[in-house]
Design a protein around this motif. Sequence first.
Motif, PDB file in Angstrom:
ATOM      1  N   GLN A  83     -13.657   0.595 -62.731  1.00 29.77           N
ATOM      2  CA  GLN A  83     -14.289   0.117 -61.507  1.00 29.77           C
ATOM      3  C   GLN A  83     -13.763   0.851 -60.281  1.00 29.77           C
ATOM      4  OE1 GLN A  83     -13.642  -4.263 -62.240  1.00 29.77           O
ATOM      5  NE2 GLN A  83     -15.726  -4.386 -61.497  1.00 29.77           N
ATOM      6  N   GLN A  84     -12.490   1.180 -60.293  1.00 22.59           N
ATOM      7  CA  GLN A  84     -11.861   1.794 -59.126  1.00 22.59           C
ATOM      8  C   GLN A  84     -11.985   3.314 -59.114  1.00 22.59           C
ATOM      9  OE1 GLN A  84      -7.888   0.269 -59.578  1.00 22.59           O
ATOM     10  NE2 GLN A  84      -8.555  -1.865 -59.338  1.00 22.59           N
ATOM     11  N   ASN A  85     -12.073   3.931 -60.277  1.00 25.54           N
ATOM     12  CA  ASN A  85     -12.135   5.398 -60.380  1.00 25.54           C
ATOM     13  C   ASN A  85     -13.585   5.817 -60.606  1.00 25.54           C
ATOM     14  OD1 ASN A  85     -11.943   8.129 -61.044  1.00 25.54           O
ATOM     15  ND2 ASN A  85      -9.993   7.855 -62.122  1.00 25.54           N
ATOM     16  N   GLN A  86     -14.316   6.024 -59.523  1.00 28.53           N
ATOM     17  CA  GLN A  86     -15.736   6.331 -59.608  1.00 28.53           C
ATOM     18  C   GLN A  86     -15.994   7.652 -60.335  1.00 28.53           C
ATOM     19  OE1 GLN A  86     -17.964   4.135 -58.752  1.00 28.53           O
ATOM     20  NE2 GLN A  86     -19.754   5.381 -59.251  1.00 28.53           N
ATOM     21  N   GLY A  87     -15.108   8.623 -60.116  1.00 27.12           N
ATOM     22  CA  GLY A  87     -15.290   9.910 -60.772  1.00 27.12           C
ATOM     23  C   GLY A  87     -15.195   9.808 -62.275  1.00 27.12           C
ATOM     24  N   LEU A  88     -14.198   9.069 -62.756  1.00 27.65           N
ATOM     25  CA  LEU A  88     -14.043   8.883 -64.196  1.00 27.65           C
ATOM     26  C   LEU A  88     -15.228   8.119 -64.766  1.00 27.65           C
ATOM     27  CD1 LEU A  88     -12.410   9.061 -66.801  1.00 27.65           C
ATOM     28  CD2 LEU A  88     -11.164   7.002 -66.088  1.00 27.65           C
ATOM     29  N   ARG A  89     -15.651   7.093 -64.059  1.00 26.20           N
ATOM     30  CA  ARG A  89     -16.793   6.313 -64.536  1.00 26.20           C
ATOM     31  C   ARG A  89     -18.040   7.184 -64.659  1.00 26.20           C
ATOM     32  NH1 ARG A  89     -19.711   1.003 -61.678  1.00 26.20           N
ATOM     33  NH2 ARG A  89     -21.604   1.103 -62.957  1.00 26.20           N
ATOM     34  N   GLU A  90     -18.338   7.971 -63.651  1.00 25.52           N
ATOM     35  CA  GLU A  90     -19.533   8.814 -63.682  1.00 25.52           C
ATOM     36  C   GLU A  90     -19.449   9.850 -64.796  1.00 25.52           C
ATOM     37  OE1 GLU A  90     -19.807  10.381 -59.748  1.00 25.52           O
ATOM     38  OE2 GLU A  90     -20.600   8.506 -58.886  1.00 25.52           O
ATOM     39  N   ALA A  91     -18.259  10.409 -65.017  1.00 22.48           N
ATOM     40  CA  ALA A  91     -18.097  11.397 -66.085  1.00 22.48           C
ATOM     41  C   ALA A  91     -18.339  10.754 -67.452  1.00 22.48           C
ATOM     42  CB  ALA A  91     -16.702  12.007 -66.018  1.00 22.48           C
ATOM     43  N   LEU A  92     -17.816   9.553 -67.633  1.00 20.08           N
ATOM     44  CA  LEU A  92     -18.028   8.861 -68.904  1.00 20.08           C
ATOM     45  C   LEU A  92     -19.487   8.450 -69.073  1.00 20.08           C
ATOM     46  CD1 LEU A  92     -14.831   6.628 -69.198  1.00 20.08           C
ATOM     47  CD2 LEU A  92     -15.416   8.657 -70.542  1.00 20.08           C
ATOM     48  N   GLU A  93     -20.141   8.089 -68.001  1.00 25.16           N
ATOM     49  CA  GLU A  93     -21.557   7.731 -68.099  1.00 25.16           C
ATOM     50  C   GLU A  93     -22.392   8.940 -68.520  1.00 25.16           C
ATOM     51  OE1 GLU A  93     -22.363   6.013 -64.287  1.00 25.16           O
ATOM     52  OE2 GLU A  93     -21.965   3.961 -64.991  1.00 25.16           O
ATOM     53  N   ALA A 280     -14.139   4.727 -80.883  1.00 25.52           N
ATOM     54  CA  ALA A 280     -13.658   5.000 -79.528  1.00 25.52           C
ATOM     55  C   ALA A 280     -14.825   5.209 -78.573  1.00 25.52           C
ATOM     56  CB  ALA A 280     -12.752   6.224 -79.531  1.00 25.52           C
ATOM     57  N   LEU A 281     -15.841   5.923 -79.030  1.00 25.30           N
ATOM     58  CA  LEU A 281     -17.034   6.096 -78.200  1.00 25.30           C
ATOM     59  C   LEU A 281     -17.693   4.754 -77.935  1.00 25.30           C
ATOM     60  CD1 LEU A 281     -19.086   8.011 -76.829  1.00 25.30           C
ATOM     61  CD2 LEU A 281     -20.286   8.127 -79.021  1.00 25.30           C
ATOM     62  N   GLY A 282     -17.773   3.911 -78.963  1.00 23.96           N
ATOM     63  CA  GLY A 282     -18.338   2.575 -78.788  1.00 23.96           C
ATOM     64  C   GLY A 282     -17.531   1.737 -77.803  1.00 23.96           C
ATOM     65  N   GLN A 283     -16.210   1.867 -77.838  1.00 22.57           N
ATOM     66  CA  GLN A 283     -15.355   1.126 -76.905  1.00 22.57           C
ATOM     67  C   GLN A 283     -15.596   1.569 -75.463  1.00 22.57           C
ATOM     68  OE1 GLN A 283     -11.635   1.964 -79.207  1.00 22.57           O
ATOM     69  NE2 GLN A 283     -11.170  -0.171 -78.805  1.00 22.57           N
ATOM     70  N   LEU A 284     -15.741   2.857 -75.239  1.00 21.53           N
ATOM     71  CA  LEU A 284     -16.022   3.347 -73.888  1.00 21.53           C
ATOM     72  C   LEU A 284     -17.345   2.786 -73.379  1.00 21.53           C
ATOM     73  CD1 LEU A 284     -14.960   7.095 -74.287  1.00 21.53           C
ATOM     74  CD2 LEU A 284     -13.728   5.299 -73.051  1.00 21.53           C
ATOM     75  N   ASP A 285     -18.341   2.770 -74.247  1.00 22.08           N
ATOM     76  CA  ASP A 285     -19.650   2.245 -73.863  1.00 22.08           C
ATOM     77  C   ASP A 285     -19.556   0.755 -73.558  1.00 22.08           C
ATOM     78  OD1 ASP A 285     -22.328   2.361 -73.304  1.00 22.08           O
ATOM     79  OD2 ASP A 285     -22.978   2.808 -75.348  1.00 22.08           O
ATOM     80  N   GLU A 286     -18.784   0.029 -74.359  1.00 20.61           N
ATOM     81  CA  GLU A 286     -18.615  -1.405 -74.148  1.00 20.61           C
ATOM     82  C   GLU A 286     -17.958  -1.687 -72.797  1.00 20.61           C
ATOM     83  OE1 GLU A 286     -16.766  -4.939 -76.850  1.00 20.61           O
ATOM     84  OE2 GLU A 286     -15.332  -3.480 -76.061  1.00 20.61           O
ATOM     85  N   LEU A 287     -16.904  -0.950 -72.456  1.00 17.88           N
ATOM     86  CA  LEU A 287     -16.201  -1.161 -71.191  1.00 17.88           C
ATOM     87  C   LEU A 287     -17.132  -0.948 -70.003  1.00 17.88           C
ATOM     88  CD1 LEU A 287     -12.819   0.656 -71.934  1.00 17.88           C
ATOM     89  CD2 LEU A 287     -13.205  -1.812 -71.828  1.00 17.88           C
ATOM     90  N   LEU A 288     -17.941   0.098 -70.063  1.00 14.93           N
ATOM     91  CA  LEU A 288     -18.889   0.343 -68.974  1.00 14.93           C
ATOM     92  C   LEU A 288     -19.977  -0.723 -68.946  1.00 14.93           C
ATOM     93  CD1 LEU A 288     -19.223   4.236 -69.108  1.00 14.93           C
ATOM     94  CD2 LEU A 288     -18.109   2.868 -67.347  1.00 14.93           C
ATOM     95  N   ALA A 289     -20.337  -1.252 -70.113  1.00 14.34           N
ATOM     96  CA  ALA A 289     -21.337  -2.335 -70.166  1.00 14.34           C
ATOM     97  C   ALA A 289     -20.824  -3.576 -69.446  1.00 14.34           C
ATOM     98  CB  ALA A 289     -21.689  -2.664 -71.615  1.00 14.34           C
ATOM     99  N   PHE A 290     -19.515  -3.866 -69.557  1.00 15.16           N
ATOM    100  CA  PHE A 290     -18.945  -5.010 -68.841  1.00 15.16           C
ATOM    101  C   PHE A 290     -19.159  -4.852 -67.331  1.00 15.16           C
ATOM    102  CE2 PHE A 290     -15.433  -5.587 -72.293  1.00 15.16           C
ATOM    103  CZ  PHE A 290     -16.381  -6.087 -73.162  1.00 15.16           C
TER     104      PHE A 290
END
Length: 523
Positions: A83-93, A280-290
Motif C-alpha cells: 500500500q505504501q510502496n506505489q512503485g513496487l505495487r505497480e511493478a507487481l501489477e 509465490a505468484l498466487g500469493q503476490l496476486d492475493e496480497l494485491l487483491a486484498f
Amino acid sequence: MTETLLQSWQNVWPEIKSTQPLDTGTGVIDQSAFNTIEVDNVFESVNHCSTTLGQAFLYRSLSRPLDDLDQLHAKQEAVAELQQNQGLREALERLLQHAADTEKNLYRLFYAEFVGSFGSARGEHEIEGYGYAQYKRGVRFMLDLVDGIRQLDAPNSRFLNGVFDKINAFAASRDYSLMAGPVYVTEGVIQAKEEKQGWFPISVIFKPRLFKPLIFLALAFLLGLLPMAIGITSPAQIIFFAPLFLVYFPIVGGYDRDTCIIPLRNQFRSSDAVGEALDALGQLDELLAFIKFSEAFGGDMALPKLIDAPHHRINLSAARNPVLGKMNPNYVANDFVLDDDKLVLVTGPNSGGKTAFCKTITQIQLLAQIGCHVPAKAATLTVADRIFYQAPEISHLVDGEGRFGTELKRTKDIFLATTAKSLVVLDEMSEGTTFEEKMESSTNVLTGFYRKGNSTVLITHNHQLVDHFIAQGMGVAQQVEFAHEAPTYRLIPGISRVSHADRVAKKIGFSKEDIDNYLAGSS
C-alpha cells in the motif's frame, strides 16, 4: 510441508476452487461452517485477483485460514508495504497482468492431451503435432516470472521477501536450468547443462524446434550420395530427396515429443520447485487483491489489530458485512465487543438482521485470519484456532436421530473441538423438542461452552433462556432494533420479547387474514 496448488492439480486442469476445508477439529473451519458462513460469497467479494493462480490461492486461504499470529502479522506487514510502496505495487501489477495473459500456455503444456502427429486439436485441452510451440510458450511463462522478479528491488517486509525467495529458489533449481536450456539426452537420460560432463558419452541436444540443421544436412548428404552410387547424375536424382521429408518430420518430431517434451512436462508438473514458484505468484496476486478489495469496498476498511490473549476476544467498530456491505452505502454498520464476557445472546424478531450480523462477525474473523482488510472503522481480534457456525440443516438429518438429535450431535462435535481461543456462533439450539427440554438442553450446552472459555454467540427467540443467563451473571444480551414495526438493522443492548411473526406472515401473504380471504374466495 503444505501441498502446493500444482500438486493439487496433478491430474486435472487447474481449478480455482480445488481446496476443501479440513475435518472438524483439524482446521480453523470445517465444511459445515464453511457452507454456513457462505465462504464462496466472501470469496467472490474479495476476489480481485488477476490470475487463476491468485484466485486459487485466495480460495485456499479462505478454506484453510491461518491460526498463527506471527504469520498473520508478517502477511499484514506485506500488505502495508504494498500500500505504501506505489512503485513496487505497480511493478507487481504489470508482472501479474503478463502472467494472467500467458498462464494458459503453462496449463496447456502441463495438462493438455497430445492428439498425435496427424490429429487436429479441438480446443485448449488438446495439443496437435509434436508440441514444440506449446513447450516453448509454457516454459517461457516460468522464465518470464523469474525475469520479472529479478528486475525488482528486494522488498522490506519479511513475508514479501519470503515470496520472492521462493521464485529465486526456483531460478537456482535444476528444473529452471532445463527450461532455460540446452537440454541433453544421454542414453535416454535427460540432463541439464550443469550435469553434462565432457563430450562422452555423446548426447543429443534437445531444442524445441522441428528443423535441426545438422540432421537435415546429414540426411540430404546421404540421399545425395545414393543416386550417384547407382549412376544417376541427371536432374532426375531430385526424386530421391522426396522421401527425406516423409521420413525426417515424423522421426525427428516424434523423437522430440516422446523422448523430451512429454518427459520434461511430466517432470515440471510434479516439481516442488515449480509448485513453490507458482504458489509465490498466487500469493503476490492475493496480497494485491486484498488492497483492491479495500479500495473497491466503498466504506471504512481496516487491517485488524491482531493480539494475543488467553481466550478469544473481538472488538469491532462500525463493522459491516463483507458481502452485503460492498458498494452499499446504505448498509447499517454495528459495533460489537466480546472481551471478558465470553457469551453474547442475540434476540429479536425474524428478518431483523440477527443472522446477517452473526455472519458478519465470522466473516470478518475469517478475513482477519487470511491477512486481509476488514470492513470496519477499527477491529481488534485474537486469532481463533476454530471458527464454528452452527445453523439448522434440515436436509442433513442423521438417520434415526431426527432434528433434535442431528443438531445436538453437531453441537457436541463443535464443543469437543473448541478451546478457549475458539469463536462459536449457534443459530438457535435444541429445536425439535418440548420447551422444557429445550430450556434444559440449551442451558447445559451454553454453560459448557461458557466454562470452556471460548467466545460464544447465540441467536435465539427464547428470551426465557436469555433471562436465565443474565440472572446468573453470565453473558451479555443484545437485540436487533425495530422502529415502527420495521427493522433498523442496528444491534442494541437488551432482550427482545416479541417475535413479529404476524408482521412476517403479512409480508409474505400468509397471515390469518390472508388464509381467511383465500378460504372465503374458494368456497
